[in-house]
Design a protein around this motif. Sequence first.
Motif, PDB file in Angstrom:
ATOM      1  N   LEU A  79       0.821  -1.214   0.000  1.00 23.22           N
ATOM      2  CA  LEU A  79       0.000   0.000   0.000  1.00 23.22           C
ATOM      3  C   LEU A  79       0.855   1.265   0.000  1.00 23.22           C
ATOM      4  O   LEU A  79       0.485   2.263  -0.628  1.00 23.22           O
ATOM      5  N   ILE A  80       1.993   1.244   0.667  1.00 25.16           N
ATOM      6  CA  ILE A  80       2.903   2.398   0.651  1.00 25.16           C
ATOM      7  C   ILE A  80       3.447   2.613  -0.757  1.00 25.16           C
ATOM      8  O   ILE A  80       3.534   3.748  -1.239  1.00 25.16           O
ATOM      9  N   PHE A  84       2.941   5.831  -3.174  1.00 25.90           N
ATOM     10  CA  PHE A  84       4.025   6.543  -3.867  1.00 25.90           C
ATOM     11  C   PHE A  84       3.707   6.686  -5.345  1.00 25.90           C
ATOM     12  O   PHE A  84       3.915   7.747  -5.938  1.00 25.90           O
ATOM     13  N   PHE A  85       3.176   5.630  -5.944  1.00 26.89           N
ATOM     14  CA  PHE A  85       2.848   5.662  -7.369  1.00 26.89           C
ATOM     15  C   PHE A  85       1.766   6.696  -7.648  1.00 26.89           C
ATOM     16  O   PHE A  85       1.793   7.384  -8.673  1.00 26.89           O
ATOM     17  N   ILE A  86       0.825   6.826  -6.719  1.00 22.66           N
ATOM     18  CA  ILE A  86      -0.277   7.767  -6.910  1.00 22.66           C
ATOM     19  C   ILE A  86       0.206   9.214  -6.796  1.00 22.66           C
ATOM     20  O   ILE A  86      -0.293  10.081  -7.497  1.00 22.66           O
ATOM     21  N   GLY A  87       1.204   9.483  -5.935  1.00 18.06           N
ATOM     22  CA  GLY A  87       1.663  10.864  -5.913  1.00 18.06           C
ATOM     23  C   GLY A  87       2.386  11.346  -4.680  1.00 18.06           C
ATOM     24  O   GLY A  87       2.749  12.513  -4.634  1.00 18.06           O
ATOM     25  N   VAL A  88       2.595  10.533  -3.670  1.00 17.32           N
ATOM     26  CA  VAL A  88       3.336  10.985  -2.497  1.00 17.32           C
ATOM     27  C   VAL A  88       4.819  11.050  -2.861  1.00 17.32           C
ATOM     28  O   VAL A  88       5.315  10.210  -3.600  1.00 17.32           O
ATOM     29  N   ASN A  89       5.530  12.054  -2.333  1.00 15.92           N
ATOM     30  CA  ASN A  89       6.939  12.191  -2.718  1.00 15.92           C
ATOM     31  C   ASN A  89       7.795  11.097  -2.085  1.00 15.92           C
ATOM     32  O   ASN A  89       7.367  10.374  -1.187  1.00 15.92           O
ATOM     33  N   MET A  90       9.030  10.994  -2.561  1.00 18.15           N
ATOM     34  CA  MET A  90       9.916   9.899  -2.161  1.00 18.15           C
ATOM     35  C   MET A  90      10.272   9.967  -0.671  1.00 18.15           C
ATOM     36  O   MET A  90      10.369   8.947  -0.003  1.00 18.15           O
TER      37      MET A  90
END
Length: 100
Positions: A79-80, A84-90
């Motif tokens: 899920l993390i 990340f793929f959806i748009g949360v930064n690295m």
Amino acid sequence: DSKEQIADLSKKAKPEITHMFREPEKRPPQSISLLFTGLVFLPALILFIAWAKLGANISKMKLSVSSIGFHGGLLAIILIYINFFIGVNMFTTVKHLAVA
């Protein structure tokens, strides 16, 4: 007298700032995106079909604390990565992975 002139200049309206935003990146057509999504999920579908043909037996899997913890942790990491793929930064993703 010069101090008064400087004070008067600082009180005057500044010129308007106009922003020039860059043009948004072009996206592929929806059909290409859906095709790619299907290709990404295809290995999982093949895996489930292979398990069904081979007769995978998950009924004997024990519901122990360690088993639930392992599968829960695995699900959390997946899920993390999706987040990340959806748009949360690295950096936020690495922070969440450090906790998981």
